[in-house]
Design a protein around this motif. Structure first.
Motif, PDB file in Angstrom:
ATOM      1  N   LEU A   1       0.858  -1.178   0.000  1.00  0.00           N
ATOM      2  CA  LEU A   1       0.000   0.000   0.000  1.00  0.00           C
ATOM      3  C   LEU A   1       0.895   1.228   0.000  1.00  0.00           C
ATOM      4  O   LEU A   1       1.632   1.459   0.956  1.00  0.00           O
ATOM      5  CB  LEU A   1      -0.889  -0.014   1.252  1.00  0.00           C
TER       6      LEU A   1
ATOM      7  N   ALA B   1      -3.025   6.482   0.188  1.00  0.00           N
ATOM      8  CA  ALA B   1      -4.456   6.398   0.462  1.00  0.00           C
ATOM      9  C   ALA B   1      -4.975   7.769   0.867  1.00  0.00           C
ATOM     10  O   ALA B   1      -4.275   8.530   1.543  1.00  0.00           O
ATOM     11  CB  ALA B   1      -4.737   5.389   1.577  1.00  0.00           C
TER      12      ALA B   1
ATOM     13  N   ALA C   1      -7.253   4.115  -2.551  1.00  0.00           N
ATOM     14  CA  ALA C   1      -5.964   3.584  -2.107  1.00  0.00           C
ATOM     15  C   ALA C   1      -5.229   3.012  -3.305  1.00  0.00           C
ATOM     16  O   ALA C   1      -5.850   2.478  -4.242  1.00  0.00           O
ATOM     17  CB  ALA C   1      -6.157   2.507  -1.043  1.00  0.00           C
TER      18      ALA C   1
ATOM     19  N   PHE D   1      -2.321   0.336  -4.633  1.00  0.00           N
ATOM     20  CA  PHE D   1      -1.580  -0.872  -4.305  1.00  0.00           C
ATOM     21  C   PHE D   1      -0.615  -1.209  -5.443  1.00  0.00           C
ATOM     22  O   PHE D   1      -0.981  -1.098  -6.626  1.00  0.00           O
ATOM     23  CB  PHE D   1      -2.535  -2.044  -4.092  1.00  0.00           C
TER      24      PHE D   1
END
Length: 390
Positions: free
Chosen positions: A6, A9, A219, A221
């Motif tokens: 991640l 975000a 978010a 990734f």
């Protein structure tokens, strides 16, 4: 399979914004997510987008995913919309993780959005109701507050918890939300306030229920192969679990536990090679106060029937050994259905990167998100780990 990270975000404030469109809200969340990345990916570097939405009010039910991604300049990106009731955002995150982990994509955007306050309360109840058991709950007049009230009644009858414990959940989460500038109900409340609020569906009162909210969250990734291009942070997706159960409450074996949460948690813990005792904090799905107490037990934070003890002892407070809902949770931060699960990831990202402001915990390294659809028909759980920067 590859590790997934991640790298960014962001979200909008959650609240009542009937003058705003879901495209507009998503654009703000997407921009905030990009700004949180050390070196954000160019639009053409995003291989795929997965977005969650219930489609409250019937907005673009078929193609709201491409509607929001095109609006932010992600042209010709593979885009899927996930509808899993209140767990739409959590399952959008899960699909993004799977796409990266499998090797089919290196950079995936997960998001969620909802506008819920531009309709009458009757229309909103209709659209919320479609997430429950249609024939035997919604069409017989049972609201979600009524369903969770049945769960609360069963729980209070079976264990030593009281309605005051339900109010303690509200006091804790409002205290956290008062420190969150993006919370819908960003004010603190006293135990007396929460105990004496008017009933909604006894034993649940107004302070035991989350608000109807507008908002969006996003978010980013990426795979282990490209993470160095985008971020110096190392927030690894340590584990991810998902599960389903009967949609209707009457069809289940228990009114005081969600089997989907237990199954999803087992999968997430196993994948991360950790247990509940290893967690530093968690964001759990507290659409109603009873849902947080049930989550404590289903997630393994305490033994069955002991959630009220965990709460009373302050162990889930910000200075406790397992802070829960530092964002304010659904109760205070808000619940724009499609954005809720991704919004939980935003709080985890902020905590693990030291950017949670007044809510910041002391050097957390392992956080969990728990997102439930309906009254427990689906659950998505993710565990994130802060690795040492390279």
């Amino acid at each position: 399979m590859r590790d997934v990270y991640l790298v960014g975000a962001g979200q909008t404030p959650f609240g009542s914004f009937p003058e705003r469109s879901y495209r507009d809200l998503f654009a703000e969340a997407y921009q905030n997510a990009r700004e949180s990345v050390d070196s954000p990916p160019d639009p053409e570097e995003i291989d795929e987008a997965v977005v969650g939405s219930l489609g409250v009010g019937g907005r673009q039910l078929g193609l709201s995913g491409p509607a929001v991604t095109e609006h932010v300049g992600l042209h010709n990106v593979t885009c899927s919309r996930i509808e899993n009731a209140c767990a739409a955002g959590g399952f959008a995150v899960r699909q993004a993780i799977q796409a990266v982990k499998s090797g089919m994509a290196d950079v995936v955007l997960a998001g969620g959005y909802e506008v819920m306050t531009d309709m009458s309360s009757d229309a909103t109840k209709y659209w919320l109701g479609v997430s429950g058991e249609t024939e035997w709950e919604r069409l017989t007049g049972t609201t979600f507050a009524g369903v969770y009230a049945q769960m609360a009644s069963a729980y209070l009858d079976q264990y030593e918890a009281t309605t005051e414990d339900l109010s303690r959940v509200a006091v804790k989460n409002h205290g956290n939300g008062a420190k969150n500038p993006k919370a819908h109900l960003g004010f603190s409340c006293s135990l007396e306030d929460a105990v004496n609020a008017p009933d909604v569906a006894a034993p649940l009162n107004l302070y035991h229920c989350c608000p109807t909210s507008d908002g969006a969250a996003a978010a980013l990734f990426v795979s282990e192969d490209v993470v160095d291009q985008y971020s110096d942070e190392r927030i690894r997706v340590a584990g991810s679990g998902g599960a389903s159960d009967h949609v209707g409450l009457a069809e289940r074996d228990s009114y005081t536990s969600l089997s989907a949460t237990k199954a999803a948690a087992e999968s997430a813990y196993e994948g991360a090679a950790v247990g509940p005792d290893d967690l530093d904090f968690a964001e759990v799905h507290d659409c109603f106060a009873i849902a947080e107490l049930v989550a404590y037990e289903d997630l393994g934070f305490c033994e069955e029937g002991q959630a009220h003890t965990l709460l009373r002892e302050g162990r889930t407070d910000p200075d406790g050994d397992l802070p829960v809902n530092t964002s304010g949770g659904l109760k205070s931060k808000g619940h724009p259905i499609g954005a809720t699960g991704t919004g939980q990831v935003v709080e985890v990202f902020d905590q693990l990167t030291g950017n949670a402001g007044e809510r910041q915990l002391d050097d957390p390294t392992l956080g969990l998100t728990h997102n439930v659809g309906g009254s427990g028909g689906a659950t998505a759980i993710h565990i994130f780990e802060q690795e040492v920067a390279r």
